[in-house]
Scaffold this motif. Sequence first.
Motif, PDB file in Angstrom:
ATOM      1  N   ILE A  15      -8.240 -14.732  -3.641  1.00 37.49           N
ATOM      2  CA  ILE A  15      -8.833 -14.593  -2.320  1.00 37.49           C
ATOM      3  C   ILE A  15      -9.699 -13.339  -2.234  1.00 37.49           C
ATOM      4  O   ILE A  15     -10.846 -13.379  -1.799  1.00 37.49           O
ATOM      5  N   GLN A  16      -9.146 -12.211  -2.659  1.00 39.42           N
ATOM      6  CA  GLN A  16      -9.897 -10.966  -2.536  1.00 39.42           C
ATOM      7  C   GLN A  16     -11.050 -10.883  -3.532  1.00 39.42           C
ATOM      8  O   GLN A  16     -12.166 -10.498  -3.177  1.00 39.42           O
ATOM      9  N   ASN A  17     -10.782 -11.217  -4.791  1.00 43.09           N
ATOM     10  CA  ASN A  17     -11.808 -11.073  -5.825  1.00 43.09           C
ATOM     11  C   ASN A  17     -12.618 -12.344  -6.053  1.00 43.09           C
ATOM     12  O   ASN A  17     -13.605 -12.315  -6.799  1.00 43.09           O
ATOM     13  N   ARG A  41       0.819  -1.212   0.000  1.00 45.53           N
ATOM     14  CA  ARG A  41       0.000   0.000   0.000  1.00 45.53           C
ATOM     15  C   ARG A  41       0.850   1.258   0.000  1.00 45.53           C
ATOM     16  O   ARG A  41       0.408   2.309  -0.484  1.00 45.53           O
ATOM     17  N   THR A  73       1.412 -12.163  -4.750  1.00 42.18           N
ATOM     18  CA  THR A  73       0.380 -11.213  -4.342  1.00 42.18           C
ATOM     19  C   THR A  73      -0.723 -11.100  -5.393  1.00 42.18           C
ATOM     20  O   THR A  73      -1.883 -10.838  -5.051  1.00 42.18           O
ATOM     21  N   TRP A 106      -3.003 -13.984  -4.796  1.00 34.80           N
ATOM     22  CA  TRP A 106      -3.792 -13.730  -3.584  1.00 34.80           C
ATOM     23  C   TRP A 106      -4.903 -12.714  -3.839  1.00 34.80           C
ATOM     24  O   TRP A 106      -6.041 -12.904  -3.399  1.00 34.80           O
ATOM     25  N   SER A 107      -4.583 -11.655  -4.550  1.00 31.91           N
ATOM     26  CA  SER A 107      -5.585 -10.610  -4.775  1.00 31.91           C
ATOM     27  C   SER A 107      -6.695 -11.085  -5.707  1.00 31.91           C
ATOM     28  O   SER A 107      -7.873 -10.797  -5.477  1.00 31.91           O
ATOM     29  N   THR A 108      -6.337 -11.823  -6.767  1.00 36.80           N
ATOM     30  CA  THR A 108      -7.359 -12.292  -7.706  1.00 36.80           C
ATOM     31  C   THR A 108      -8.155 -13.471  -7.149  1.00 36.80           C
ATOM     32  O   THR A 108      -9.365 -13.577  -7.370  1.00 36.80           O
TER      33      THR A 108
END
Length: 342
Positions: free
Chosen positions: A301-303, A282, A294, A297-299
């Motif tokens: 878990i987050q999305n 960040r 990362t 993880w972002s695609t």
Amino acid sequence: MALQAQRPPRTAEKAVRGRERRRSAKARPDARKGGITWRIRLRRDRMLILMTLPAIGLLLLFNYLPLLGNVVAFQDYNPYISANGITAILHSPMVGLEQFQRMVEDADFWNALQNTLVLFLIQLLLFFPVPVALALLINSVVRPRVRALSQAILYLPHFFSWVLVVTVFQQMFGGAGLIAQILQDHGVDGFDLMTDAGIFKYLLTAQMIWKDAGWGVIVFLAALASVSPELYEAAAMDGASRWRRMWHVTLPALRPVIALLLVLRVGDALTVGFEQILLQRRAVGAGASEVLDTYVWSTGIQNGDFSYAAAVGLVKGVVGICLVLAANKFAHLLGEQGVYKK
């Protein structure tokens, strides 16, 4: 004539001799297997095998069994079909190579791949030689107390979590850190290395060096401990200086270990520190800090795009295996064993 009648036929003699040879061959250890048969080794090492069964079971359960889940990379996986994950996988439609085609057309994926490769090269050039240099430096210290104290100081940061490491660097190099405060007292403003995207990869490498370089020294010190002191004495009698002894005696002793660790490091090229980067992304933005780990993880878990994240992770694993095989082949060409023999 009576003796000739009592003598068995020649064919019967050959059959008896053949049976005796086969029996003796079974009882004789097999030289091709280290002079001992596998049955004898199994009986001899059965207790050791039983001791390793729990570790093998955990390895299969947590490392190999989840590989079956890579099938979702070829599906349009929907985890909400069923509360049972296996049922959801079985009822998700197959889409073939659609996720991989999407990955090739995704600019964010290529940005993450570029950042990963650049960070790997920086760490390979700046981080990998540091444990070797520290091992040579510690090995040259004569006093045992000084050597033990140096090792303890170098090993200590390895036991710090990445949260603590990032906090220490923030307190030192952040906008409100110690160095920034000293510079402000002397009329210099705007010092904040923790938010500078241009040097972020070098900052990550510096954090890794401070945390893990001392721990990597252990392997090289163990290799140096196996070097016979007579080699140093012979080199000194031949008039070799300290630098010559290090070049012709110490470094050749470290070369097999360096080749092995280099092969393993190349195989781990696409894994460059998930937790470390996630704690600081960040501050510099995703453009400078997004790597494959990362990104997955972002695609995923987050999305919630599990199929696409699985496809990216599968490609990463396959590329890692290819890099290990290529690096190990290169080690063989240099005359070293690498991860496995030829």
